[in-house]
Design a protein around this motif. Structure first.
Motif, PDB file in Angstrom:
ATOM      1  N   THR A 192      -6.528   7.499  -2.025  1.00 57.04           N
ATOM      2  CA  THR A 192      -4.517   7.296  -2.193  1.00 57.04           C
ATOM      3  C   THR A 192      -4.026   7.656  -4.155  1.00 57.04           C
ATOM      4  O   THR A 192      -3.573   8.824  -3.988  1.00 57.04           O
ATOM      5  N   HIS A 195       0.418  -1.284  -0.252  1.00 50.94           N
ATOM      6  CA  HIS A 195       0.101  -0.112   0.067  1.00 50.94           C
ATOM      7  C   HIS A 195       0.822   1.083  -0.171  1.00 50.94           C
ATOM      8  O   HIS A 195       2.331   1.364   0.705  1.00 50.94           O
ATOM      9  N   SER A 211     -12.471   3.927  -1.548  1.00 52.01           N
ATOM     10  CA  SER A 211     -12.501   5.329  -1.052  1.00 52.01           C
ATOM     11  C   SER A 211     -12.358   5.292  -2.450  1.00 52.01           C
ATOM     12  O   SER A 211     -12.839   6.865  -2.583  1.00 52.01           O
ATOM     13  N   SER A 249      -5.982   0.310  -1.960  1.00 53.20           N
ATOM     14  CA  SER A 249      -6.933  -1.187  -1.054  1.00 53.20           C
ATOM     15  C   SER A 249      -7.450  -1.259  -2.047  1.00 53.20           C
ATOM     16  O   SER A 249      -7.663  -2.138  -2.224  1.00 53.20           O
TER      17      SER A 249
HETATM   18  P1  13P Z   1      -7.171   3.684   0.059  1.00 56.35           P
HETATM   19  O1  13P Z   1      -8.488   3.705  -0.484  1.00 56.35           O
HETATM   20  O2  13P Z   1      -6.695   5.137  -0.835  1.00 56.35           O
HETATM   21  O3  13P Z   1      -5.941   2.903   0.347  1.00 56.35           O
HETATM   22  O4  13P Z   1      -6.876   4.181   1.747  1.00 56.35           O
HETATM   23  C1  13P Z   1      -6.964   3.116   2.475  1.00 56.35           C
HETATM   24  C2  13P Z   1      -6.590   3.349   4.017  1.00 56.35           C
HETATM   25  O5  13P Z   1      -6.149   3.143   4.748  1.00 56.35           O
HETATM   26  C3  13P Z   1      -6.849   5.446   4.397  1.00 56.35           C
HETATM   27  O6  13P Z   1      -6.442   5.100   5.654  1.00 56.35           O
END
Ligand code: 13P
Ligand code: SF4
Length: 306
Positions: A216, A24, A130, A41
């Motif tokens: 992200t 990640h 997200s 994610s």
């Molecule tokens: P993402 O969905 O952008 O990968 O974010 C995961 C996460 O743990 C954010 O704190």
């Protein structure tokens, strides 16, 4: 810094184990450097479901590795740091779901952020990340949606999808929630005109000061698209490595309190190599009824796609 010896050893061990390393964006730059794929994610879940390698090494927190195992039960999934966990993943109580189901019946969907345990996923109808939460919630046939566990991502979704009654739970990410509006104001004053790109896990006051909210990967893509001279980033500063690689002429500014995810940072290059060496940190499947429910919610997310 990763030494040439360590880099060579990791490459050799990956070949011997038929292993692929997924990381990640929040892990340290050294670990990102040793990974075959670095992503958000959603991208990592999709890869976990489709990569042909027989072993996946997941440099991330436990809900990510657990999702990879659920999506690819026949693969060996290893975690370099098995105790790395996301506190938000546990911030839901079963009675919250039961109460909502009782109140709304068939006209309720439970949308579960992937930052959750397999058990919490198994109580849900669909997972979201997200990067796709708004699209998936909008596409659900039900008019009431209980969003778990993150109240901030849930509130962001509710604002984007006003036609649905989005019911919030009280979970949160301690790192994103701690980014204060005062810090963001100070960054804006120091870098006038710089776009503010934020993760939707931030609290409402900080998020209200952002020009863009996204995962992200979406933050990184947006920065690359805008290519500004200065850019303010409201998320964990592990994304800095990829931002600087993709946007070499932009100066990136993070809150002075340095948002960092302590669990993600416990994964080191050494631990990654050790895990490939001895095969430790294997992730198991949860009990069959939990695995079935959690996998169905994850599969539904992958079907509804990005
Ligand atoms: P993402 O969905 O952008 O990968 O974010 C995961 C996460 O743990 C954010 O704190
Ligand atoms: Fe969990 Fe927050 Fe870390 Fe993301 S940054 S893994 S939500 S604690």
């Amino acid at each position: 810094m990763v030494t040439d010896e360590l880099r060579a050893e990791v490459a050799r061990l990956k070949k011997e184990r038929d292993a692929v390393v997924l990381a990640h964006y929040y892990v340290t730059p050294e670990v990102q450097e040793l990974a075959d794929h670095v992503g958000d994610s959603f991208a990592l879940s999709r890869l976990a479901a489709t990569l042909p390698a027989s072993t996946l090494v997941f440099a991330g927190v436990s809900f990510m590795a657990e999702s990879a195992k659920l999506l690819s039960p026949d693969k060996v999934v290893l975690m370099p740091e098995p105790t790395a966990d996301c506190p938000m993943a546990h911030m839901v109580r079963r009675e919250t779901i039961d109460r909502a189901r009782e109140q709304y019946g068939d006209d309720l969907a439970v949308a579960c952020y992937v930052n959750s345990t397999a058990e919490v996923k198994s109580w849900s109808d669909v997972c979201v990340t997200s990067s796709n939460a708004v699209r998936i919630v909008r596409a659900l046939p039900q008019s009431n949606v209980l969003f778990i566990p993150d109240r901030h991502l849930g509130r962001f979704v509710a604002e984007q999808v006003p036609e649905k009654n989005v019911i919030l739970n009280d979970g949160f990410c301690p790192i994103h929630q701690a980014i204060s509006a005062a810090e963001v104001e100070a960054l804006k004053a120091a870098h006038p005109g710089a776009p503010v790109l934020a993760h939707p896990e931030c609290g409402p006051e900080a998020l209200a000061l952002a020009d863009f909210a996204g995962s992200t990967s979406q933050i990184i893509d947006r920065a690359a698209e805008l290519a500004p001279a200065d850019c303010i980033i409201l998320t964990v500063d592990g994304v800095r490595a990829e931002l600087e690689r993709r946007c070499p002429s932009t100066r990136f500014h993070f809150p002075s309190t340095r948002p960092a995810c302590p669990d993600m940072e416990r994964i080191t290059a050494e631990r990654l190599a050790a895990c490939l060496r001895d095969g430790a940190g294997e992730v198991g499947l949860p009990p069959e009824d939990v695995a079935r429910g959690a996998r169905a919610a994850l599969d539904r997310m992958l079907e509804l796609g990005r």
